[in-house]
Design a protein around this motif. Structure first.
Motif, PDB file in Angstrom:
ATOM      1  N   ASP A  36       0.576  -0.936   0.015  1.00 28.26           N
ATOM      2  CA  ASP A  36       0.179   0.045  -0.001  1.00 28.26           C
ATOM      3  C   ASP A  36       0.970   0.900  -0.347  1.00 28.26           C
ATOM      4  O   ASP A  36       1.721   1.378   0.668  1.00 28.26           O
ATOM      5  CB  ASP A  36      -1.469  -0.270   1.411  1.00 28.26           C
ATOM      6  N   LEU A  37       0.936   2.167  -1.108  1.00 24.50           N
ATOM      7  CA  LEU A  37       1.834   3.481  -1.012  1.00 24.50           C
ATOM      8  C   LEU A  37       0.767   4.858  -1.045  1.00 24.50           C
ATOM      9  O   LEU A  37       1.423   5.569  -0.265  1.00 24.50           O
ATOM     10  CB  LEU A  37       1.807   3.398  -2.612  1.00 24.50           C
ATOM     11  N   ALA A  38       0.204   4.868  -0.040  1.00 25.45           N
ATOM     12  CA  ALA A  38      -0.349   5.124   0.748  1.00 25.45           C
ATOM     13  C   ALA A  38      -0.144   6.214   1.945  1.00 25.45           C
ATOM     14  O   ALA A  38      -0.034   7.862   1.730  1.00 25.45           O
ATOM     15  CB  ALA A  38      -2.699   4.759   0.981  1.00 25.45           C
ATOM     16  N   PRO A  39       1.259   5.278   2.653  1.00 28.90           N
ATOM     17  CA  PRO A  39       1.697   6.290   3.656  1.00 28.90           C
ATOM     18  C   PRO A  39       2.613   7.697   2.662  1.00 28.90           C
ATOM     19  O   PRO A  39       2.776   8.571   3.323  1.00 28.90           O
ATOM     20  CB  PRO A  39       2.647   5.156   3.697  1.00 28.90           C
ATOM     21  N   LEU A  40       2.268   7.491   1.271  1.00 23.76           N
ATOM     22  CA  LEU A  40       3.886   8.195   0.707  1.00 23.76           C
ATOM     23  C   LEU A  40       2.787   9.738   0.559  1.00 23.76           C
ATOM     24  O   LEU A  40       3.539  10.628   0.512  1.00 23.76           O
ATOM     25  CB  LEU A  40       4.019   7.164  -0.830  1.00 23.76           C
ATOM     26  N   ALA A  41       1.124   9.434   0.613  1.00 26.46           N
ATOM     27  CA  ALA A  41       0.668  10.897  -0.339  1.00 26.46           C
ATOM     28  C   ALA A  41       0.290  11.425   1.413  1.00 26.46           C
ATOM     29  O   ALA A  41      -0.493  12.762   1.461  1.00 26.46           O
ATOM     30  CB  ALA A  41      -1.303  10.347   0.124  1.00 26.46           C
ATOM     31  N   THR A  42       1.601  11.298   2.598  1.00 30.04           N
ATOM     32  CA  THR A  42       1.162  12.531   3.330  1.00 30.04           C
ATOM     33  C   THR A  42       3.258  12.830   3.545  1.00 30.04           C
ATOM     34  O   THR A  42       3.040  14.025   4.785  1.00 30.04           O
ATOM     35  CB  THR A  42       1.657  11.129   5.204  1.00 30.04           C
ATOM     36  N   ALA A  43       3.361  12.827   2.808  1.00 28.78           N
ATOM     37  CA  ALA A  43       4.774  13.335   2.390  1.00 28.78           C
ATOM     38  C   ALA A  43       4.815  14.447   2.299  1.00 28.78           C
ATOM     39  O   ALA A  43       3.738  15.008   1.192  1.00 28.78           O
ATOM     40  CB  ALA A  43       6.103  12.247   1.997  1.00 28.78           C
ATOM     41  N   PRO A  69      -3.008   5.633  -4.670  1.00 30.72           N
ATOM     42  CA  PRO A  69      -3.154   6.091  -3.498  1.00 30.72           C
ATOM     43  C   PRO A  69      -2.119   7.314  -3.958  1.00 30.72           C
ATOM     44  O   PRO A  69      -1.823   8.684  -3.575  1.00 30.72           O
ATOM     45  CB  PRO A  69      -2.458   5.154  -2.085  1.00 30.72           C
ATOM     46  N   LEU A  70      -1.322   6.974  -4.878  1.00 30.85           N
ATOM     47  CA  LEU A  70      -0.699   8.376  -5.301  1.00 30.85           C
ATOM     48  C   LEU A  70      -0.779   9.185  -5.969  1.00 30.85           C
ATOM     49  O   LEU A  70      -0.746  10.907  -5.525  1.00 30.85           O
ATOM     50  CB  LEU A  70       0.729   7.943  -6.131  1.00 30.85           C
ATOM     51  N   ALA A  71      -2.387   9.143  -5.617  1.00 26.51           N
ATOM     52  CA  ALA A  71      -3.091  10.481  -6.789  1.00 26.51           C
ATOM     53  C   ALA A  71      -3.402  10.963  -5.263  1.00 26.51           C
ATOM     54  O   ALA A  71      -3.731  12.612  -5.869  1.00 26.51           O
ATOM     55  CB  ALA A  71      -4.903  10.000  -7.255  1.00 26.51           C
ATOM     56  N   ALA A  72      -3.060  11.026  -3.828  1.00 27.88           N
ATOM     57  CA  ALA A  72      -3.509  11.978  -2.507  1.00 27.88           C
ATOM     58  C   ALA A  72      -2.429  12.602  -2.685  1.00 27.88           C
ATOM     59  O   ALA A  72      -2.213  13.052  -2.135  1.00 27.88           O
ATOM     60  CB  ALA A  72      -4.258  11.535  -1.911  1.00 27.88           C
ATOM     61  N   CYS A  73      -0.947  12.281  -3.739  1.00 32.66           N
ATOM     62  CA  CYS A  73       0.151  13.388  -2.776  1.00 32.66           C
ATOM     63  C   CYS A  73       0.229  14.441  -3.701  1.00 32.66           C
ATOM     64  O   CYS A  73       0.392  14.903  -4.889  1.00 32.66           O
ATOM     65  CB  CYS A  73       1.594  12.449  -3.719  1.00 32.66           C
ATOM     66  N   GLY A  74      -0.846  15.714  -2.385  1.00 34.73           N
ATOM     67  CA  GLY A  74      -0.183  17.183  -3.405  1.00 34.73           C
ATOM     68  C   GLY A  74       1.056  17.843  -4.144  1.00 34.73           C
ATOM     69  O   GLY A  74       0.545  17.933  -4.172  1.00 34.73           O
ATOM     70  N   GLN A  75       2.056  17.395  -3.197  1.00 35.27           N
ATOM     71  CA  GLN A  75       3.471  17.840  -4.457  1.00 35.27           C
ATOM     72  C   GLN A  75       3.326  16.650  -5.296  1.00 35.27           C
ATOM     73  O   GLN A  75       4.811  17.436  -6.141  1.00 35.27           O
ATOM     74  CB  GLN A  75       4.405  18.029  -3.053  1.00 35.27           C
ATOM     75  N   LEU A  76       3.562  15.284  -5.718  1.00 36.73           N
ATOM     76  CA  LEU A  76       3.645  14.859  -6.614  1.00 36.73           C
ATOM     77  C   LEU A  76       3.875  15.356  -7.856  1.00 36.73           C
ATOM     78  O   LEU A  76       2.741  15.845  -8.292  1.00 36.73           O
ATOM     79  CB  LEU A  76       3.083  12.992  -6.354  1.00 36.73           C
ATOM     80  N   GLY A  89       0.204   6.013 -19.839  1.00 37.75           N
ATOM     81  CA  GLY A  89      -1.122   7.576 -19.899  1.00 37.75           C
ATOM     82  C   GLY A  89      -2.143   7.016 -18.702  1.00 37.75           C
ATOM     83  O   GLY A  89      -2.988   7.224 -18.936  1.00 37.75           O
ATOM     84  N   ALA A  90      -2.255   5.356 -18.977  1.00 37.38           N
ATOM     85  CA  ALA A  90      -3.272   4.924 -17.931  1.00 37.38           C
ATOM     86  C   ALA A  90      -2.854   5.327 -16.687  1.00 37.38           C
ATOM     87  O   ALA A  90      -4.135   5.502 -15.629  1.00 37.38           O
ATOM     88  CB  ALA A  90      -3.384   3.057 -18.111  1.00 37.38           C
ATOM     89  N   VAL A  91      -1.693   5.257 -16.292  1.00 34.08           N
ATOM     90  CA  VAL A  91      -1.271   5.160 -14.399  1.00 34.08           C
ATOM     91  C   VAL A  91      -1.502   7.200 -14.774  1.00 34.08           C
ATOM     92  O   VAL A  91      -1.511   7.246 -13.533  1.00 34.08           O
ATOM     93  CB  VAL A  91      -0.009   4.686 -14.841  1.00 34.08           C
ATOM     94  N   GLY A  92      -1.428   7.768 -15.683  1.00 38.81           N
ATOM     95  CA  GLY A  92      -1.323   9.461 -16.159  1.00 38.81           C
ATOM     96  C   GLY A  92      -3.248   9.442 -15.465  1.00 38.81           C
ATOM     97  O   GLY A  92      -3.723  10.552 -14.289  1.00 38.81           O
ATOM     98  N   GLU A  93      -4.132   8.868 -16.240  1.00 39.05           N
ATOM     99  CA  GLU A  93      -5.815   8.625 -15.853  1.00 39.05           C
ATOM    100  C   GLU A  93      -5.666   8.902 -14.588  1.00 39.05           C
ATOM    101  O   GLU A  93      -6.561   9.738 -14.053  1.00 39.05           O
ATOM    102  CB  GLU A  93      -6.273   8.360 -16.825  1.00 39.05           C
ATOM    103  N   LEU A  94      -4.713   7.366 -13.653  1.00 35.95           N
ATOM    104  CA  LEU A  94      -5.550   7.444 -13.055  1.00 35.95           C
ATOM    105  C   LEU A  94      -4.538   7.827 -11.853  1.00 35.95           C
ATOM    106  O   LEU A  94      -5.597   8.374 -10.967  1.00 35.95           O
ATOM    107  CB  LEU A  94      -4.734   5.829 -12.292  1.00 35.95           C
ATOM    108  N   LEU A  95      -3.671   8.696 -11.764  1.00 33.93           N
ATOM    109  CA  LEU A  95      -3.435  10.081 -10.737  1.00 33.93           C
ATOM    110  C   LEU A  95      -3.496  12.101 -12.013  1.00 33.93           C
ATOM    111  O   LEU A  95      -3.201  12.525 -11.251  1.00 33.93           O
ATOM    112  CB  LEU A  95      -1.579  10.325 -11.292  1.00 33.93           C
TER     113      LEU A  95
END
Length: 107
Positions: A36-43, A69-76, A89-95
Motif C-alpha cells: 500500500d503506497l498510501a503513506p507516501l501521500a502524507t509526505a 493512492p499516489l493521487a493524494a500526494c499533493g506535491q507529486l 497514459g493509463a497511470v496518468g489518468e489514474l493520477l
C-alpha cells in the motif's frame, strides 16, 4: 534529507518513516511485492517518485491499482516507473493527469 534511494525490502513501516521526512523531495525504491503506497501521500514535499519493479528469478510486476493512492500526494509532479509493464497514459489518468508519468522498460 531531500533524496532517498531505498534499496531494501519495502515494508509499511519503511513507507511511514519515509513519509515522515519533512524535507524529502525525491524517493526511489524497488517494488518486490504488493504494498500500500498510501503513506507516501502524507509526505509534505514529495515531488518525484521512482519505482522499479523487481526482476530477478521471481519477477514482480505491479497492478495499476497499486498506484491509485499516489493521487493524494499533493506535491507529486513526476512518477517514473521502471520495468513495471504499465502504460504511462493509463497511470496518468489514474493520477488525474496532474502528475507526469514516465514508464521505462529496460531490455
Amino acid at each position: 534529507l531531500q533524496r532517498l534511494d531505498y534499496r531494501g525490502w519495502l515494508q509499511p513501516e519503511v513507507l511511514r518513516a519515509v513519509a515522515a521526512q519533512p524535507g524529502l523531495v525525491e524517493f526511489a525504491a524497488r517494488l518486490r511485492a504488493p504494498i500500500d503506497l498510501a503513506p507516501l501521500a502524507t509526505a509534505p514535499r514529495l515531488a518525484v517518485i521512482e519505482l522499479r519493479a523487481h526482476g530477478g528469478a521471481v519477477a514482480y510486476h505491479p497492478a495499476i491499482g497499486q498506484f491509485a493512492p499516489l493521487a493524494a500526494c499533493g506535491q507529486l509532479r513526476r512518477l517514473r516507473l521502471v520495468d513495471c509493464g504499465l502504460d504511462s497514459g493509463a497511470v496518468g489518468e489514474l493520477l488525474r493527469r496532474r502528475v507526469t508519468v514516465q514508464a521505462v522498460e529496460r531490455l
